[in-house]
Design an enzyme around this catalytic site. Structure first.
Site, PDB file in Angstrom:
ATOM      1  N   CYS A  12       0.796  -1.231   0.000  1.00 13.30           N
ATOM      2  CA  CYS A  12       0.000   0.000   0.000  1.00 13.30           C
ATOM      3  C   CYS A  12       0.827   1.279   0.000  1.00 13.30           C
ATOM      4  CB  CYS A  12      -0.919   0.004   1.224  1.00 13.30           C
ATOM      5  SG  CYS A  12      -2.206  -1.229   1.091  1.00 13.30           S
ATOM      6  N   ILE A  13       1.613   1.464   1.066  1.00 11.36           N
ATOM      7  CA  ILE A  13       2.227   2.784   1.277  1.00 11.36           C
ATOM      8  C   ILE A  13       3.178   3.178   0.132  1.00 11.36           C
ATOM      9  CG2 ILE A  13       3.464   4.250   2.956  1.00 11.36           C
ATOM     10  CD1 ILE A  13       0.828   3.164   4.040  1.00 11.36           C
TER      11      ILE A  13
END
Ligand SMILES: NC(=O)c1ccc[n+]([C@@H]2O[C@H](COP(=O)([O-])OP(=O)(O)OC[C@H]3O[C@@H](n4cnc5c(N)ncnc54)[C@H](O)[C@@H]3O)[C@@H](O)[C@H]2O)c1
Length: 439
Positions: free
Chosen positions: A276-277
């Site tokens: 995600c990040i």
């Protein structure tokens, strides 16, 4: 439409609705379990035969879902899986949880959403609700999923079927905030679509947060992850600045974190990892580039974060240098290759970059990770060392990349020749210790 909507909401209320989850990975499997535990009949659809077969045997392949919990649902006939999309003809509601990675060029790879939508569309039927969960840029649900659904089915959104977006916020390995109690943002193509999707999710999740559109829901997820990515970029740069100033970055951060308001603690590390990040903010900057806008904060944080594995290599060089050793030919043991502590997920892990960099300089690299026994990724084929303490003693330098909590750090420090601590895993033991180089 009102009639179709009321009928569907009633099916959610009385649990007669059947649920499909497309993509039963880190996000889809826990979600399918939560729906089944709420009393719905659930089927997972996934092209991965191993996952389908494991689920049907009640064997979990995700750390956050215990096999016992899964098996109880499978044995009770509440949860099953298939590779066949035709099963979706029998369901009333579908969550799509397929991957949204980046292409090699750094652009969004929406091929999984495209193929899941294409495969699902022939089985779309009147009175069905679809919720996209995959993290993506604002506009994906309306501009990509909706046309696919309408073209293949001759059905119209909000007249015959409902479509919404709800970002997944699960933090793997976390026990206090789970799929059930983490508030769930939901926005529809129309307010009615959002209402139906919220009525469904509210049956299984504690808190549903309706928003006005799917674009707001899509952007909410990107704000959350961009916020984290930029703040991590900031503390990573802080670590570099403190190094130049000869200050202990960890002490500075701990001191700042005593402020009871207006500060949120982030910690530096060897680079960003996970699905995600490092990825989601780039979906946003890509979308903005198509609108002639340069998302500068994202670009800058990304530049700093992607530099961190190289910065870590520098720290390993410093550690070896203290013992008059070059990187070339030195034995370096990487402790922890998962992208964060206490999980078994290797995706985008900075450990892979650090291993590549060390190998390119001629180091003999080994690793140990209690959760990842084999790495076969990106031209790296390695097996976790079987004898942890033996490997620690043999290495010229031990680099703590992921601070798994099961490690006995004092014992590792005691046995090692040199330690590079990128996570402050050693705490006070690492301070002013000639054997330790800290980030
Ligand atoms: N893992 C996380 O912590 C996390 C957290 C929040 C959001 N997300 C987002 O959720 C989405 C899913 O991520 P994940 O971690 O569950 O990925 P994953 O790779 O663990 O699972 C995705 C599953 O989808 C399956 N799949 C691929 N193509 C398919 C298709 N056409 N039809 C059906 N199934 C298909 C894959 O076989 C796999 O089992 C991504 O957009 C991700 O960014 C992930």
């Amino acid at each position: 439409m009102e009639e179709i909507k009321a009928k569907l909401i009633k099916k959610f209320d009385d649990r007669s609705a059947r649920i499909g989850v497309v993509g039963i990975g880190y996000v889809g499997l826990p979600l399918a379990v939560v729906f089944a535990e709420a009393g719905f009949d659930v089927i997972g659809i996934d092209p991965n035969e191993e996952k389908v077969s494991a689920l049907n045997q009640g064997i979990s392949y995700i750390l956050d879902v215990e096999t016992e919990r899964l098996k109880a649902l499978v044995d009770a006939g509440k949860l099953s899986a298939s590779t066949d999309y035709a099963e979706l003809l029998k369901v009333d509601a579908v969550s799509i949880c397929v991957p949204t990675p980046l292409r090699k060029t750094g652009d969004p790879d929406l091929s999984f959403i495209a193929s899941a939508s294409k495969s699902l569309a022939p089985y779309l039927h009147e009175g069905m609700v679809i919720v996209l969960e995959s993290s993506t840029y604002p506009g994906t649900t309306r501009e990509m999923v909706l046309p696919e659904m309408e073209a293949a089915s001759n059905l119209s959104v909000c007249k015959d079927f409902f479509l919404a977006f709800s970002p997944e916020r699960v933090d793997p390995g976390r026990e206090d905030w789970t799929t059930v109690n983490t508030p769930k943002v939901i926005g529809g193509i129309t307010p009615e679509c959002g209402e139906v999707a919220a009525a469904w999710y509210a049956q299984a999740l504690e808190t549903v947060v309706p928003v006005s559109s799917c674009e707001v829901a899509e952007m909410t997820k990107l704000l959350e992850n961009t916020f984290r990515m930029i703040n991590i970029g900031l503390v990573n740069e802080l670590a570099i600045m403190c190094d130049r100033l000869n200050l202990d970055v960890w002490e500075v951060i701990e001191a700042a974190a005593t402020k009871p308001f207006g500060f949120m603690k982030f910690t530096p590390g060897p680079g960003l990892g996970g699905h995600c990040i490092p990825i989601d903010p780039l979906y946003l900057s890509w979308k903005l580039r198509s609108l002639n806008y340069n998302a500068r904060f994202i670009e800058l944080a990304s530049e700093i974060n992607t530099y961190m594995p190289r910065y870590t290599l520098g720290k390993i060089q410093d550690a070896l240098n203290k013992n008059r050793k070059p990187v070339n030919g030195s034995r370096v043991l990487i402790l922890g290759v998962a992208y964060k502590p206490d999980i078994d997920d290797l995706r985008e892990s900075p450990a892979l970059d650090v291993i590549h960099l060390l190998q390119s300089k001629g180091a003999e690299v080994t690793y140990h990770d209690p959760y990842i026994t084999v790495v076969d990724h990106d031209n790296i084929r390695m097996q976790s060392e079987a004898d942890l303490m033996g490997a620690v003693r043999e290495a010229d330098c031990v680099a703590i990349i992921t601070n798994h909590s099961i490690y006995d750090y004092p014992a590792i420090l005691n046995a090692a020749h040199m330690v590079v601590d990128t996570r402050n895993a050693l705490g006070d033991l690492g301070k002013n210790n000639p054997k330790v180089v800290r980030l």
